[in-house]
Motif scaffolding. Structure first.
Motif, short mmCIF file in Angstrom:
data_model
loop_
_atom_site.label_atom_id
_atom_site.label_comp_id
_atom_site.label_asym_id
_atom_site.label_seq_id
_atom_site.Cartn_x
_atom_site.Cartn_y
_atom_site.Cartn_z
N ASN A 140 -21.65 61.39 139.68
CA ASN A 140 -20.63 60.36 139.81
C ASN A 140 -19.62 61.07 138.99
N ALA A 141 -19.11 62.11 138.85
CA ALA A 141 -18.17 62.89 138.16
C ALA A 141 -16.64 62.38 138.16
N ASN A 142 -16.69 62.16 139.79
CA ASN A 142 -15.29 61.50 140.25
C ASN A 142 -15.02 59.99 139.96
N LYS A 143 -15.95 59.48 139.58
CA LYS A 143 -15.81 57.94 139.28
C LYS A 143 -15.12 57.48 137.99
N SER A 144 -14.09 56.49 138.17
CA SER A 144 -13.58 56.21 136.97
C SER A 144 -14.50 55.50 135.91
N GLU A 145 -15.76 54.86 136.17
CA GLU A 145 -16.46 54.38 135.32
C GLU A 145 -17.01 55.78 134.54
N THR A 146 -17.29 56.87 135.14
CA THR A 146 -17.73 57.80 134.26
C THR A 146 -16.75 58.50 133.38
N ASN A 180 -35.76 51.90 125.71
CA ASN A 180 -35.26 52.77 126.40
C ASN A 180 -33.86 52.36 126.55
N SER A 181 -32.84 53.33 126.53
CA SER A 181 -31.46 53.11 126.76
C SER A 181 -31.09 53.21 128.16
N GLY A 182 -31.86 52.66 129.07
CA GLY A 182 -31.53 52.97 130.55
C GLY A 182 -30.34 52.26 130.76
N SER A 183 -29.38 52.67 131.83
CA SER A 183 -27.96 51.86 132.13
C SER A 183 -28.11 52.04 133.62
N THR A 184 -27.49 51.32 134.21
CA THR A 184 -27.30 51.20 135.61
C THR A 184 -25.97 52.21 135.97
N SER A 185 -25.85 52.81 136.98
CA SER A 185 -24.62 53.55 137.25
C SER A 185 -23.73 52.76 138.20
N LYS A 186 -22.44 52.99 137.81
CA LYS A 186 -21.65 52.03 138.52
C LYS A 186 -20.80 52.62 139.53
N GLN A 187 -20.10 52.07 140.27
CA GLN A 187 -19.29 52.65 141.41
C GLN A 187 -17.79 52.46 141.25
N GLY A 188 -17.23 53.52 141.68
CA GLY A 188 -15.72 53.27 141.66
C GLY A 188 -15.12 54.25 142.48
N THR A 189 -13.81 54.56 141.95
CA THR A 189 -13.03 55.44 142.66
C THR A 189 -12.46 56.71 141.66
N GLY A 190 -12.20 57.86 142.18
CA GLY A 190 -11.59 58.86 141.26
C GLY A 190 -11.25 60.11 142.14
N SER A 191 -10.84 61.05 141.50
CA SER A 191 -10.29 62.22 142.21
C SER A 191 -11.51 63.06 142.29
#
Length: 664
Positions: free
Chosen positions: A318-324, A651-662
């Motif tokens: 998810n490197a291209n996601k704005s959330e990342t 545990n510090s689990g977190s949910t991955s989010k969806q978004g747009t990016g380059s």
């Protein structure tokens, strides 16, 4: 206020001079290091002299010999606690705010208050610089102690609130005196980035000294900047271009008028207008991307990981996601944002202390009781800093079958395993305890096994120039950077069908197999010489032949170099390759972690993976541990001291989010 500020700074300068003079005397008289030679000494050499001095003069009367880990523990006692509390999400630095969402807020002032409350202030948990107060080691009165800590936090929070106007003026003066000249000369510096205070704690290994952390984050600065710059906003770009054009046109007219007639400068506010327009143009141009650059976010993020060593699981793919990008920005913030947060700190800090930290008082009391151990000659330290795989290892980070830790005891994000590897590489003479030695041996066997399916080091080095050109814009890269770039880009090159230098296609492989191939070739002998002897599980880069491409420059014209110049150059080479080796281990261990915890996300292919528990016949511990699904951090509960069992999973689990990016 300005006069008080100046006097305070002057007093601080004199105090620092006196402190540095004492340090100078210790180095010159006790360690026998002259000041003109000190800049040529590495920390490992200074540490060796300190260990030898202990044998002769018994500076530490409770212990005959000091180890490297003892020295680190004494220096980093409180910082290791801070790193552990950030790792376990115990300190309230991540806030959920309306409209803004998840915001990380950790300033120098807030960090100072945390340390004041926990370590050295009135009513703190430590009774001196090396011992936790005995009452906090007992579980009988934990509720009473928690209530007492709540009162201390409340009082300090109210003190911050009452002093808020004065502290705010102080912060404004400090920012004014510190940044005015920089902004005048380089307005674009506000658009530069820096590692945030949260990032420095989140990314810090246990037992990592300041200079080691700064060097590592400094090496990752360019890669992280490139990744952050790969995200562009078309609307912001158009707006910045237009503002820059109109500001530039007005500035050009004013400059032309001043050249034509000097009397124009006498017009009221004309110099102010020219200065402001210049600042506006510089700032807006920093938002205009280079139209000729093409970025690959996934490759850039992998390069960032090689240096910072820590990355949440949901960033992968998810490197291209704005959330990342937003989460990376929490670690790597704009300098303007840093200055703004420091100015707001006097206002925000009291509310964080009163309404957030105070509610965690019981969890803090339990944390210090459950995770404090006493070491002879050192005092009380955080148990996480011992890097004990058995007590704090995580089965999904290559310690399955070797750890007895529950989720409450496990360090998050592979902090124990990565810290152990980092300390082992930085201190090659350190003799790790039995459990750590077994883990390192298993890792070495796994590396050699996976190297059989990876490319040869010769193939990687033949691709080094091409890989470096893909990863960097700079031509003056060093040998370790060349090697690291080859490992990072090799899976991309082979997967795309590019030919090697020998004009033949190479089977596709993962970054893990490429890293394993290089690590397998780095065994013990020449480069580090005697420093690696006596430690059979050494993983330092010591067997590369002098005629190899990477080391060729280091062995050229040695005859013409003086002994001191060669010593300096050799030390620098050792440091660079130790850092490169740790980067390769970070890539390799993250790949194996992804294979273990998220096999469906693992890119590339793995041939005949061998479980860690099958590589060593005397692993010692049970191999049937199962890893429950990640859960969000909840309240911390009491740990049974007799049975070492926990009542709650954390545990510090977190949910991955969806978004747009380059993208590429």
């Amino acid at each position: 206020m300005a006069a008080i500020f100046w006097i305070y700074r002057l007093i601080k300068v004199f105090c620092n001079i006196l402190s540095y003079w004492e340090i100078r005397q210790f180095y010159s008289k006790a360690l026998k290091i002259r000041m003109d030679e000190l800049c040529n000494f590495t920390w490992q050499e200074v540490q060796d002299r300190l260990i030898s001095l202990q044998r002769e003069h018994q500076m530490c009367i409770h212990k005959k010999e000091l180890t490297e880990l003892d020295i680190y523990h004494r220096i980093l006692r409180f910082k290791n606690y801070m790193v552990a509390m950030i790792n376990k999400s115990l300190l309230p630095v991540q806030l959920q705010l309306p409209l803004l969402g998840n915001v990380v807020f950790l300033t120098q002032g807030l960090k100072y208050n945390f340390e004041l409350i926990l370590f050295w202030g009135p009513g703190s948990l430590f009774q001196n610089k090396w011992n936790l107060h005995p009452k906090y080691k007992r579980s009988g009165n934990r509720l009473e102690l928690a209530q007492q800590l709540r009162r201390v936090i409340l009082l300090i929070g109210l003190a911050n609130l009452l002093l808020c106007p004065f502290i705010l003026v102080w912060q404004v003066l400090y920012a004014f005196f510190s940044y005015t000249d920089i902004i005048r000369r380089e307005p674009g510096s506000l658009g530069a980035r820096r590692w945030s205070w949260f990032g420095r704690l989140y990314l810090r290994h246990f037992n990592e000294l300041d200079h080691e952390l700064h060097g590592r984050l400094g090496r990752g600065y360019k890669a992280t900047s490139k990744y952050m710059n790969s995200f562009t906003s078309p609307m912001l770009t158009v707006l910045a271009k237009n503002v820059a054009f109109f500001s530039g046109s007005v500035l050009a007219v004013l400059i032309a008028l001043t050249v034509y007639d000097e009397d124009v400068l006498t017009v009221q506010h004309i110099l102010t207008a020219i200065t402001v327009l210049g600042v506006v143009i510089t700032v807006t141009r920093s938002f205009i991307p280079d139209e000729h650059m093409v970025w690959c976010p996934e490759q850039l993020l992998q390069c960032v990981l090689a240096h910072i060593h820590y990355m949440p699981d949901h960033w992968r793919g998810n490197a291209n996601k704005s959330e990342t990008r937003d989460e990376v920005a929490q670690l790597f913030q704009y300098k303007a944002v840093f200055i703004l947060e420091e100015l707001l700190s006097p206002i925000v800090t009291p509310f964080i202390l009163i309404f957030h930290l105070r509610n965690k008082s019981l969890e803090i009391i339990d944390f210090f009781r459950n995770f404090t151990v006493e070491v002879v000659g050192v005092g009380d330290i955080c148990s996480f800093a011992q890097m004990d795989i058995r007590r704090h290892g995580n089965p999904t980070w290559m310690s399955e079958g070797q750890t007895e830790a529950s989720i409450y005891q496990q360090a998050e994000n592979g902090k124990t395993e990565l810290s152990l590897m980092h300390f082992t590489i930085k201190n090659p003479r350190w003799q790790p305890p039995q459990e750590s030695s077994v883990f390192i041996s298993h890792l070495k066997e796994k590396v050699h096994h996976d190297a059989l399916t990876g490319p040869t080091p010769q193939q990687l080095m033949s691709e080094a120039p091409l890989c470096t050109s893909l990863q960097s814009n700079d031509s003056g890269v060093t040998g370790p950077d060349n090697l690291l770039a080859s490992v990072l880009a090799h899976p991309m090159l082979t997967a795309s069908g590019l030919q090697g230098r020998e004009h033949r296609f190479i089977p596709p492989s993962t970054a893990a197999s490429a890293a394993a191939s290089v690590l397998a070739s780095l065994s013990a002998s020449q480069l580090h010489g005697p420093t690696s002897r006596g430690r059979p599980q050494s993983l330092l880069p010591t067997s590369i032949h002098p005629e190899s491409t990477v080391y060729h420059s280091a062995h050229t014209n040695n005859d013409s170099m003086s002994a001191s110049d060669y010593h300096i150059r050799s030390n620098a080479l050792h440091s660079e390759f130790a850092s490169a080796e740790m980067s390769l281990h970070a890539i390799y261990m993250h790949e194996l972690h992804q294979q273990t915890s998220h096999p469906q996300r693992t890119s590339g292919h793995w041939q005949n993976p061998v479980p860690m528990r099958d590589l060593h016949p005397h692993g010692g511990l049970s191999t049937s541990l199962s890893m429950p699904a990640p859960v969000h951090l909840g309240g911390w509960r009491e740990e049974d001291e007799e049975e070492n069992e926990d009542d709650q999973e954390i545990n510090s689990g977190s949910t991955s989010k969806q978004g747009t990016g380059s993208s590429c």
